[in-house]
Structure formats: structure tokens, C-alpha cells
Motif scaffolding. Structure first.
Motif, mmCIF file in Angstrom:
data_model
loop_
_atom_site.group_PDB
_atom_site.id
_atom_site.type_symbol
_atom_site.label_atom_id
_atom_site.label_comp_id
_atom_site.label_asym_id
_atom_site.label_seq_id
_atom_site.Cartn_x
_atom_site.Cartn_y
_atom_site.Cartn_z
ATOM 1 N N SER A 9 -1.417 1.982 -12.851
ATOM 2 C CA SER A 9 -1.101 2.052 -14.278
ATOM 3 C C SER A 9 0.343 2.479 -14.523
ATOM 4 O O SER A 9 0.789 3.504 -14.004
ATOM 5 C CB SER A 9 -2.048 3.027 -14.972
ATOM 6 N N GLY A 10 1.062 1.694 -15.336
ATOM 7 C CA GLY A 10 2.442 2.026 -15.651
ATOM 8 C C GLY A 10 3.296 0.783 -15.748
ATOM 9 O O GLY A 10 2.850 -0.328 -15.423
ATOM 10 N N PRO A 11 4.565 0.924 -16.155
ATOM 11 C CA PRO A 11 5.432 -0.227 -16.440
ATOM 12 C C PRO A 11 6.290 -0.667 -15.270
ATOM 13 O O PRO A 11 7.359 -1.251 -15.469
ATOM 14 C CB PRO A 11 6.308 0.310 -17.572
ATOM 15 N N LEU A 12 5.852 -0.410 -14.040
ATOM 16 C CA LEU A 12 6.689 -0.703 -12.875
ATOM 17 C C LEU A 12 6.115 -1.884 -12.085
ATOM 18 O O LEU A 12 5.746 -2.881 -12.674
ATOM 19 C CB LEU A 12 6.853 0.562 -12.036
ATOM 20 N N GLN A 13 6.017 -1.758 -10.760
ATOM 21 C CA GLN A 13 5.643 -2.907 -9.909
ATOM 22 C C GLN A 13 4.134 -2.872 -9.614
ATOM 23 O O GLN A 13 3.703 -2.517 -8.510
ATOM 24 C CB GLN A 13 6.445 -2.899 -8.611
ATOM 25 N N VAL A 14 3.360 -3.261 -10.578
ATOM 26 C CA VAL A 14 1.902 -3.153 -10.479
ATOM 27 C C VAL A 14 1.347 -4.031 -9.357
ATOM 28 O O VAL A 14 0.653 -3.554 -8.450
ATOM 29 C CB VAL A 14 1.254 -3.526 -11.825
ATOM 30 N N ALA A 15 1.626 -5.332 -9.408
ATOM 31 C CA ALA A 15 1.048 -6.262 -8.440
ATOM 32 C C ALA A 15 1.536 -5.976 -7.025
ATOM 33 O O ALA A 15 0.757 -6.001 -6.065
ATOM 34 C CB ALA A 15 1.388 -7.699 -8.840
ATOM 35 N N GLU A 16 2.828 -5.676 -6.890
ATOM 36 C CA GLU A 16 3.384 -5.400 -5.563
ATOM 37 C C GLU A 16 2.784 -4.125 -4.959
ATOM 38 O O GLU A 16 2.532 -4.060 -3.750
ATOM 39 C CB GLU A 16 4.902 -5.287 -5.646
ATOM 40 N N THR A 17 2.560 -3.137 -5.803
ATOM 41 C CA THR A 17 1.936 -1.904 -5.324
ATOM 42 C C THR A 17 0.507 -2.164 -4.880
ATOM 43 O O THR A 17 0.065 -1.673 -3.826
ATOM 44 C CB THR A 17 1.965 -0.837 -6.425
ATOM 45 N N ALA A 18 -0.230 -2.947 -5.671
ATOM 46 C CA ALA A 18 -1.602 -3.284 -5.284
ATOM 47 C C ALA A 18 -1.618 -4.046 -3.958
ATOM 48 O O ALA A 18 -2.449 -3.764 -3.079
ATOM 49 C CB ALA A 18 -2.259 -4.117 -6.379
ATOM 50 N N ASP A 19 -0.708 -4.994 -3.793
ATOM 51 C CA ASP A 19 -0.656 -5.760 -2.545
ATOM 52 C C ASP A 19 -0.421 -4.847 -1.351
ATOM 53 O O ASP A 19 -1.078 -4.993 -0.300
ATOM 54 C CB ASP A 19 0.459 -6.797 -2.609
ATOM 55 N N LEU A 20 0.503 -3.910 -1.484
ATOM 56 C CA LEU A 20 0.810 -3.005 -0.382
ATOM 57 C C LEU A 20 -0.377 -2.113 -0.054
ATOM 58 O O LEU A 20 -0.725 -1.929 1.128
ATOM 59 C CB LEU A 20 2.040 -2.169 -0.737
ATOM 60 N N LEU A 21 -1.013 -1.555 -1.071
ATOM 61 C CA LEU A 21 -2.154 -0.675 -0.819
ATOM 62 C C LEU A 21 -3.318 -1.434 -0.199
ATOM 63 O O LEU A 21 -3.992 -0.924 0.709
ATOM 64 C CB LEU A 21 -2.575 -0.003 -2.116
ATOM 65 N N MET A 22 -3.572 -2.637 -0.678
ATOM 66 C CA MET A 22 -4.652 -3.428 -0.099
ATOM 67 C C MET A 22 -4.377 -3.755 1.364
ATOM 68 O O MET A 22 -5.291 -3.741 2.198
ATOM 69 C CB MET A 22 -4.850 -4.696 -0.921
ATOM 70 N N ALA A 23 -3.129 -4.029 1.684
ATOM 71 C CA ALA A 23 -2.774 -4.335 3.074
ATOM 72 C C ALA A 23 -2.921 -3.113 3.968
ATOM 73 O O ALA A 23 -3.305 -3.230 5.139
ATOM 74 C CB ALA A 23 -1.343 -4.872 3.135
ATOM 75 N N GLN A 24 -2.623 -1.931 3.424
ATOM 76 C CA GLN A 24 -2.726 -0.709 4.212
ATOM 77 C C GLN A 24 -4.184 -0.340 4.495
ATOM 78 O O GLN A 24 -4.506 0.208 5.547
ATOM 79 C CB GLN A 24 -2.042 0.449 3.480
ATOM 80 N N GLY A 25 -5.074 -0.588 3.539
ATOM 81 C CA GLY A 25 -6.491 -0.315 3.752
ATOM 82 C C GLY A 25 -6.863 1.151 3.816
ATOM 83 O O GLY A 25 -7.860 1.516 4.450
ATOM 84 N N PHE A 26 -6.100 2.019 3.158
ATOM 85 C CA PHE A 26 -6.418 3.438 3.162
ATOM 86 C C PHE A 26 -7.754 3.700 2.458
ATOM 87 O O PHE A 26 -8.073 3.024 1.467
ATOM 88 C CB PHE A 26 -5.355 4.247 2.400
#
Length: 261
Positions: A39-56
Motif C-alpha cells: 500500500s502506497g504511491p511507490l513501486q507496488v507491482a515491482e515490490t510484489a514481484d520481488l517479494l513473491m520471488a523471495q518466497g519469505f
């Protein structure tokens, strides 16, 4: 066992990347994420992609719940100047599926349990207490919770020795009886204002990305509340371009806009 704890990323990709680079230097065994990731006005999709790839191991925060509610049929008209509205406009079907699959809390192992706010609410502050008076100029409207308040929010249920929580963006740890409660602070947003349950501001006073490293030693749990510098002014410019001067000021300074000066 050595664990890195991240929380409240709020779509701040540059802060997340800096924190992950710092984590890589700490020799941790596992990283966990306490929610409010996008949530917020920054890099939403890119952040989601990175977190999904990390699999934490990751749980939902209140903003995941609110974002998903905006996308439920009949879908509401999204407000690009609202943090959840903007994020909802940026996520893909794959991102939505990932968010829907996240649990609201998680028992990581016999020693560690994860929640976003408190065991009972993703909106309640645990280690801080909101008080009236901010609107009258009487301080920030929030203070450290008392020992009794912390214990009451823990509730009567049995918990593991360590409970991890986020939500307030304030790095803090409190021992409550046999339970150590740790808030790692916010990776992506060092200050904000809110009206629940009374008007108040949260301010860390510096722009650093925050997270925590916990290590189990023979003497007990060692907690390192870490503050990582990153290109925060670049992110402030992104927030300004997206017509969020409140975020721009918070990212640039670590203070909330309406308390500036």
C-alpha cells in the motif's frame, strides 16, 4: 537460529532492496515479513514481484485486507490519491492471488509467532498507545504503552517465547512476562499521520529503512534493531510526482508533514 524480520514495506522498492542487501550480510537462516507490503504511491507491482520471488513466510496486514476489499465485486472506483486505492490499481491477478493466500497470523515454529498488529486486531497498536490531545497541540498523540497495556493486548492465550508484530512503524521490543514482543519498525515509511482512534502522528525522525535481526543465544534472544540508509530522496520525488506530499515529506525527513516546523 538467526531470523531477519521485515514489515510495513509499503511498496518502497528501493528501501526493500537496501534492506535485503543488508540482510544478506547478516548470515540469517530465515527472513519473515509481517505485512503491509504494497500500500502506497511507490513501486507496488515491482515490490510484489520481488517479494513473491523471495518466497519469505509472509502474513497479511491491515492494508492487504483493505486493498483486497477494494477489489471485491462490485469493485469500487479506485482513488489514486488513496494509498490502498493506488496499490489496488497497480496489482496484477497474480499479485492478488498471492495476497489472498497470505495468512493473518503464523506460528513460524515453537519459539516464534507472527501477527501484524496484536493477536486480536490488525489495526490495534501493541507497543504504543494513542491518546487524545494531538489536535490541541499536546504532543504527537501517541506514547509508549505501559507494561499493563502490553500485557492486556497479549491476551490470555498461550504464546511462544517470541511474538513479532508490526503496524506502528516504530522499532521497539518489550518483555511481557515470559513473552518477548518485537516490532522491527517499517522498511518503507518512517512517518505518517492517522486518525484512529484519535488524531496522532508516528515519526521516527530519520529516513532510514528499518528491520530487525533476532538470534537465539545461550543467554536468550539477542535483538538487533537495524536502520539502513538508501536513496530515500529519489522515493520522495516519486511520491511527489504521484501527488502525495505527505509521503514525500515523510520519506525525505522521517517526520510527518502536518507536524513539520
Amino acid at each position: 537460529m538467526k531470523i531477519a524480520v521485515i514489515s510495513d514495506i509499503h511498496g518502497n522498492l528501493l528501501a526493500l532492496q537496501a534492506v535485503l542487501a543488508d540482510i544478506a550480510r547478516q548470515g540469517v537462516d530465515q527472513t519473515v515479513n509481517l505485512g503491509d507490503s504494497l500500500s502506497g504511491p511507490l513501486q507496488v507491482a515491482e515490490t510484489a514481484d520481488l517479494l513473491m520471488a523471495q518466497g519469505f513466510p509472509t502474513i497479511r496486514g491491515n492494508h492487504e485486507r483493505q486493498l483486497l476489499a477494494l477489489l471485491e465485486p462490485p469493485a469500487a472506483q479506485l482513488d489514486p490519491l488513496d494509498s490502498d486505492g493506488y496499490a489496488a490499481s497497480q496489482v496484477s491477478p497474480a499479485h492478488v492471488a498471492w495476497l489472498k493466500a497470505l495468512p493473518v497470523s503464523l506460528e513460524l515454529n515453537r519459539d516464534i509467532w507472527l501477527c501484524h498488529g496484536t493477536p486480536d486486531s490488525d489495526l490495534q497498536y501493541w507497543l504504543e498507545t494513542v491518546v487524545p490531545g494531538f489536535a490541541q497541540g499536546a504532543g504527537p498523540g501517541v506514547r509508549a504503552a505501559t507494561a499493563d497495556e502490553v500485557a492486556a493486548r497479549l491476551g490470555s492465550a498461550t504464546h511462544p517465547p517470541v511474538v513479532l508484530c508490526g503496524h506502528t512503524h516504530v522499532p521497539r521490543m518489550v518483555q511481557s512476562g515470559e513473552v518477548l514482543i518485537v516490532n522491527p519498525g517499517s522498511v518503507g515509511l518512517p512517518a505518517y499521520d492517522d486518525d484512529h482512534p484519535y488524531p496522532h502522528v508516528i515519526e521516527n525522525g530519520a529516513s532510514h529503512a528499518r528491520y530487525a535481526v533476532l538470534e537465539h543465544t545461550r543467554q536468550g534472544w539477542q535483538v538487533d534493531l537495524r536502520a539502513v540508509p538508501y536513496e530515500h530522496l529519489a522515493q520522495a520525488r516519486v511520491a511527489a510526482r504521484n501527488q502525495r506530499p505527505d509521503w514525500a515529506h515523510a520519506l525525505a525527513t522521517g517526520f510527518a508533514l502536518r507536524s513539520a516546523g
